[in-house]
Design an enzyme around this catalytic site. Structure first.
Site, mmCIF file in Angstrom:
data_model
loop_
_atom_site.group_PDB
_atom_site.id
_atom_site.type_symbol
_atom_site.label_atom_id
_atom_site.label_comp_id
_atom_site.label_asym_id
_atom_site.label_seq_id
_atom_site.Cartn_x
_atom_site.Cartn_y
_atom_site.Cartn_z
ATOM 1 N N GLU A 108 -54.219 41.175 78.920
ATOM 2 C CA GLU A 108 -55.267 41.454 79.908
ATOM 3 C C GLU A 108 -56.579 40.750 79.591
ATOM 4 O O GLU A 108 -57.363 40.435 80.482
ATOM 5 C CB GLU A 108 -55.505 42.958 80.056
ATOM 6 C CG GLU A 108 -54.378 43.696 80.762
ATOM 7 C CD GLU A 108 -53.271 44.148 79.820
ATOM 8 O OE1 GLU A 108 -53.278 43.718 78.641
ATOM 9 O OE2 GLU A 108 -52.401 44.929 80.268
ATOM 10 N N PHE B 181 -51.096 60.480 80.002
ATOM 11 C CA PHE B 181 -50.536 59.250 79.441
ATOM 12 C C PHE B 181 -51.314 58.043 79.977
ATOM 13 O O PHE B 181 -51.522 57.922 81.175
ATOM 14 C CB PHE B 181 -49.054 59.129 79.804
ATOM 15 C CG PHE B 181 -48.444 57.843 79.315
ATOM 16 C CD1 PHE B 181 -48.371 57.577 77.952
ATOM 17 C CD2 PHE B 181 -47.982 56.887 80.201
ATOM 18 C CE1 PHE B 181 -47.836 56.384 77.494
ATOM 19 C CE2 PHE B 181 -47.442 55.700 79.757
ATOM 20 C CZ PHE B 181 -47.370 55.449 78.393
ATOM 21 N N GLN B 182 -51.762 57.202 79.091
ATOM 22 C CA GLN B 182 -52.533 56.000 79.416
ATOM 23 C C GLN B 182 -53.818 56.307 80.163
ATOM 24 O O GLN B 182 -54.284 55.516 80.984
ATOM 25 C CB GLN B 182 -51.676 54.982 80.179
ATOM 26 C CG GLN B 182 -50.542 54.467 79.301
ATOM 27 C CD GLN B 182 -49.862 53.242 79.857
ATOM 28 O OE1 GLN B 182 -49.758 53.057 81.059
ATOM 29 N NE2 GLN B 182 -49.373 52.397 78.956
ATOM 30 N N LYS C 174 -54.128 56.423 90.638
ATOM 31 C CA LYS C 174 -52.836 56.091 91.223
ATOM 32 C C LYS C 174 -52.551 56.858 92.512
ATOM 33 O O LYS C 174 -52.080 56.283 93.497
ATOM 34 C CB LYS C 174 -51.725 56.359 90.201
ATOM 35 C CG LYS C 174 -50.356 55.935 90.704
ATOM 36 C CD LYS C 174 -49.299 55.930 89.621
ATOM 37 C CE LYS C 174 -48.014 55.335 90.184
ATOM 38 N NZ LYS C 174 -46.969 55.225 89.159
ATOM 39 N N MET D 186 -67.060 27.617 61.409
ATOM 40 C CA MET D 186 -68.445 28.061 61.517
ATOM 41 C C MET D 186 -68.751 29.125 60.457
ATOM 42 O O MET D 186 -69.848 29.172 59.905
ATOM 43 C CB MET D 186 -68.710 28.596 62.930
ATOM 44 C CG MET D 186 -70.164 28.869 63.209
ATOM 45 S SD MET D 186 -71.175 27.392 62.937
ATOM 46 C CE MET D 186 -71.260 26.716 64.587
HETATM 47 C C1 LIG Z 1 -63.492 37.453 68.653
HETATM 48 C C2 LIG Z 1 -64.366 36.874 67.606
HETATM 49 N N1 LIG Z 1 -64.217 37.246 66.312
HETATM 50 C C3 LIG Z 1 -65.009 36.711 65.351
HETATM 51 C C4 LIG Z 1 -65.959 35.798 65.658
HETATM 52 C C5 LIG Z 1 -66.856 35.212 64.579
HETATM 53 N N2 LIG Z 1 -66.671 33.752 64.477
HETATM 54 C C6 LIG Z 1 -67.536 32.879 65.043
HETATM 55 S S1 LIG Z 1 -67.069 31.297 64.830
HETATM 56 C C7 LIG Z 1 -65.701 31.745 63.952
HETATM 57 C C8 LIG Z 1 -64.762 30.703 63.412
HETATM 58 C C9 LIG Z 1 -64.012 30.014 64.471
HETATM 59 O O1 LIG Z 1 -63.014 29.245 63.857
HETATM 60 P P1 LIG Z 1 -62.231 28.132 64.663
HETATM 61 O O2 LIG Z 1 -61.811 28.652 65.975
HETATM 62 O O3 LIG Z 1 -61.174 27.566 63.798
HETATM 63 O O4 LIG Z 1 -63.351 27.049 64.971
HETATM 64 P P2 LIG Z 1 -64.213 26.111 63.999
HETATM 65 O O5 LIG Z 1 -65.479 26.815 63.716
HETATM 66 O O6 LIG Z 1 -63.406 25.859 62.774
HETATM 67 O O7 LIG Z 1 -64.433 24.893 64.823
HETATM 68 C C10 LIG Z 1 -65.639 33.131 63.816
HETATM 69 C C11 LIG Z 1 -64.604 33.849 63.071
HETATM 70 C C12 LIG Z 1 -66.103 35.466 67.022
HETATM 71 N N3 LIG Z 1 -67.046 34.620 67.454
HETATM 72 N N4 LIG Z 1 -65.288 35.993 67.962
#
Ligand SMILES: Cc1ncc(C[n+]2csc(CCOP(=O)(O)OP(=O)(O)O)c2C)c(N)n1
Lengths: 581, 163
Positions: free
Chosen positions: A54, A116-117, A166, A483
């Site tokens: 979703e 439920f749900q 529903k 990052m």
């Molecule tokens: C749902 C979610 N969880 C955690 C984060 C924190 N976060 C920001 S950037 C990142 C790393 C992303 O890694 P990747 O997709 O491999 O991209 P890269 O930075 O290596 O280009 C994380 C964990 C986020 N932005 N969103």
């Protein structure tokens, strides 16, 4: 008694979507939504795209909205259906994306009994929707859905949820969609106050160091042409935020790049040192102005144009607020400027431009040390830009790759750059690209992602197969949550806690198992040929797994809690000394 | 600074939680909140007593206005206004019979509204600080139970909050 011509609530729901001209909806069925699914089955105007989660339904609806002027619609069931959708709704809310989400709810007679749900959908989504409704009477369905569309698209746009129990979706009533929407408590602004417009123009005329800063609001309001004209008329430096990229053509010389945490040196310095700043549909986000106290150290006058009064003076003091729909407000500026025939002081402006260009020179533009040994992520984006002729729809996930895409892909049109700016939702890119591709059939759609983010919604490769969506996935695979790794390198003493992505799948085989084409690219010299090959396959989804330099960092960088003029430049690149203000 | 904000809202389920949720989500203070339907049964009127810097108060007003179910907002503190709060206090019958208590009741214009063999309940209507003073005059250890409504506010004179 049943009257002839009566419809069930579910049929009415689908009729409403038809009336709104909805071509595609994104969803996932479940018990509480089954009457609505049945009504969908028995018609063929509204086409349903079955996602695999979703969250993806909502991101797809979101990408559909962002890349068009239409409203994306998602349909989910109660309980886990709606909770899975929440991340998508919050993502849309933070970026003010118009959207209607319809959720099934347990029968009204069972609400409150931990059925439920059962989950309090209206309660759970309240902080991340523009508005939401729980339907209590079948006769309310049509007027409420009509209201939902109106609220979603008007004023400052946003997601609106309609929760339908529903039993109510199976009760019957007559269908009427012609009554106009009246909401006595809701009057979205139109034109700006002309006195404020004049005051703003006077301030702009007296500016010695003017700066124009525009955000996502300009794109949402469809005001890019007006913005472009205004910038050219005034000849001031212009920056677009991460949400506003493409509103002003990035290839133009008046454009100084994106501001903020990973903005260009010249945009950061000009934002900080200007004496009059005009903010247009932007909200002085912490990622844009850095530490507010530092930003406020410089005396400057601020003009703020926005449709939402609560965005004005929220983080910084504003001298001349103008509330209104930006397209109309910018037109008022254009008309007034032409009629007064006054021009900014050319001599002052020339001195200011010399300073801005010096900063540009010092920052070195966006450059990086390219390599013949290892693929630099920036290089991939540069080549992506070339191969797609700068004309693709580019969605992204969240991380370094997102910043490099924003920096190196020069957007020249609005609604081409699709990313989760406010919430920063990893997993957004691929499902958003599905929505983009559906509303823009035949267009080139690229999803720039990382090996971390893509795994958050990779199941959607299956949806792409089912609905023949020829998205090009450009994965910058650095084997790190890049990052996060970058912050750990800079601010946590190189302690890479849980940021290494171990046990990665073979993305080529994975993609192939979903019935698509996978490519693994290891060498810099293969980057361009691979992109050309992939983008020439108009009918196929191609997943490009680029093995990129795991140590590369995003520069420039304004570290969290620092000010804009404390921006760090790439220490591995030359930065000539120039005179600063 | 303390502000007293008055608003008209749709008299619908969920409106109250939107407002309460706004205050908690954005970290605004609520000192008190009172709400009831008006002479027009489709509208409820709420009085919120809050505090914050001028910038925070400005945001509170704007954020309240932004809620779809909120019809009109008035910061009563922007002009002269009246405030009243209702308080019910239950004390032991012996305390109620004391001279000190009767004096306090006379000074603060309280009303006896219920008595039993061992207890007595009184009603006072005033501004909050006066009610505080009454409680202090009676003494905390003499009191069995206190219930207060929080302030209701209205602007003085011609300033009117109506649809
Ligand atoms: C749902 C979610 N969880 C955690 C984060 C924190 N976060 C920001 S950037 C990142 C790393 C992303 O890694 P990747 O997709 O491999 O991209 P890269 O930075 O290596 O280009 C994380 C964990 C986020 N932005 N969103």
């Amino acid at each position: 008694m049943e009257l002839a011509g009566e419809l069930t609530g579910a049929e009415i729901t689908v009729r409403c979507l038809q009336e709104e001209g909805v071509e595609y909806i994104f969803g996932y069925p479940g018990g509480a939504a089954l009457h609505i699914y049945d009504a969908l089955f028995r018609q063929d105007k509204v086409k349903h795209i079955l996602v695999r989660h979703e969250q993806a339904a909502v991101h797809a609806a979101d990408g559909y909205s962002r890349s068009s002027e239409k409203i994306g619609v998602a349909l989910v069931t109660s309980g886990p259906g709606i909770t899975n959708a929440v991340t998508g709704i919050a993502t849309a809310y933070m970026d003010s994306i118009p959207m209607v989400v319809i959720s099934g709810q347990v029968p009204s007679t069972m609400i409150g009994e931990d059925a439920f749900q059962e989950v309090d959908a209206v309660g759970i989504t309240r902080p991340c929707v523009k508005h939401n409704f729980l339907i209590k009477d079948v006769r309310d369905i049509a007027p409420t859905i009509k209201k939902a569309f109106y609220l979603a698209r008007s004023g400052r746009p946003g997601p609106v949820l309609v929760d339908i129990p529903k039993d109510i979706s199976f009760q019957k009533t007559t269908f009427n969609y012609s009554d106009p929407v009246v909401i006595r408590s809701y009057n979205p602004p139109g034109e700006g106050d002309m006195n404020q417009v004049r005051k703003a123009i006077q301030l702009l005329m007296t500016a010695k160091r003017p700066m124009m800063y525009s955000g996502g609001g300009v794109i949402l309001s469809g005001a890019s042409a007006e913005l472009t004209e205004l910038v050219r008329l005034l000849g001031f430096p212009c920056t677009n935020t991460l949400m506003g990229l493409g509103a002003y053509p990035a290839t133009d010389k008046l454009f100084v790049g994106m501001p903020g945490m990973h903005g260009t040196y010249e945009a950061c310095m000009a934002m900080q040192n200007c004496d009059v700043l005009i903010a247009i549909g932007a909200r002085f986000d912490d990622r844009v102005v850095g530490k507010v106290e530092h930003f406020n150290q410089v005396q400057r006058k601020i003009i703020h144009l926005d449709i939402d009064p609560s965005s004005i003076a929220k983080r910084v003091k504003v001298d001349v607020p103008v509330v209104g729909d930006l397209k109309r407000v910018l037109n008022q500026f254009l008309v007034e400027l032409r009629s007064i025939k006054q021009k900014p002081n050319a001599a002052d402006l020339a001195v200011w431009w010399k300073q801005v260009n010096d900063w540009r020179f010092k920052g070195g533009g966006l450059k990086y040390n390219n390599s013949t040994e290892i693929i630099k992520p920036q290089y991939v984006i540069e080549k992506l830009y070339e191969v797609t002729g700068g004309d693709a729809f580019v969605t992204s996930d969240v991380g370094q790759h997102q910043m490099w895409a924003a920096q190196y892909y020069k957007f020249i049109k609005p609604r081409r750059w699709i990313n989760s700016g406010g919430l920063g939702t990893m997993g957004f890119g691929l499902p958003a690209a599905m929505g983009v591709q559906l509303i823009n059939p035949g267009a080139t759609v690229a999803c720039v992602t990382g090996e971390g983010s893509i795994q958050m919604n990779i199941q959607e490769l299956s949806t792409c197969k089912q609905f023949h969506l020829p998205i090009k996935v450009v994965s910058l695979n650095n084997r790190y949550l890049g990052m996060v790794r970058q912050w750990q390198e800079f601010f946590h003493g190189n302690r890479y806690a849980e940021s290494y992505m171990d046990a990665l799948p073979d993305f080529v085989k994975l993609t192939e198992s979903y019935g698509h084409i996978g490519m693994r690219i290891d060498k810099p010299s293969d980057v361009e040929p691979a992109l050309r090959e992939a983008f020439s396959r108009k009918k196929d989804l191609v997943f490009m797994d680029f093995q990129t330099d795991p140590t590369e960092n995003v520069f420039p960088m304004v570290p969290g809690g620092k000010g804009l003029s404390e921006v760090m430049l790439d220490p591995n690149m030359p930065h000539p000394e120039v005179e600063d203000l | 600074m303390r502000h007293i904000i008055s608003l008209l809202m749709e008299n619908e389920a969920g409106t109250l939680s939107r407002i309460a949720g706004l205050f908690s989500a954005r970290g605004y203070n609520i000192e008190s909140l009172s709400v009831a339907p008006t002479e027009d049964p489709t509208l409820s009127r709420m009085t919120i007593v809050t505090s914050g810097s001028d910038a925070v108060i400005e945001q509170i007003n704007k954020q309240l206005n932004k809620l779809i179910d909120v019809v009109a907002v008035m910061d009563l503190s922007d002009g002269e206004h009246l405030e009243r709060e209702l308080m019910l206090v239950k004390v032991p019958a012996a305390v109620a019979a004391s001279e000190a208590f009767k004096r306090a009741m006379a000074v603060f214009q309280g009303r006896f509204i219920d008595t039993s063999n061992s207890t007595c309940t009184v009603e006072l209507t005033d501004i909050g600080v006066k009610l505080d003073e009454f409680l202090q005059a009676v003494g905390r250890d003499q009191i069995l139970e206190t219930v207060r409504t929080g302030a209701s506010g209205i602007a003085r004179g011609e300033r009117i909050l109506k649809l």
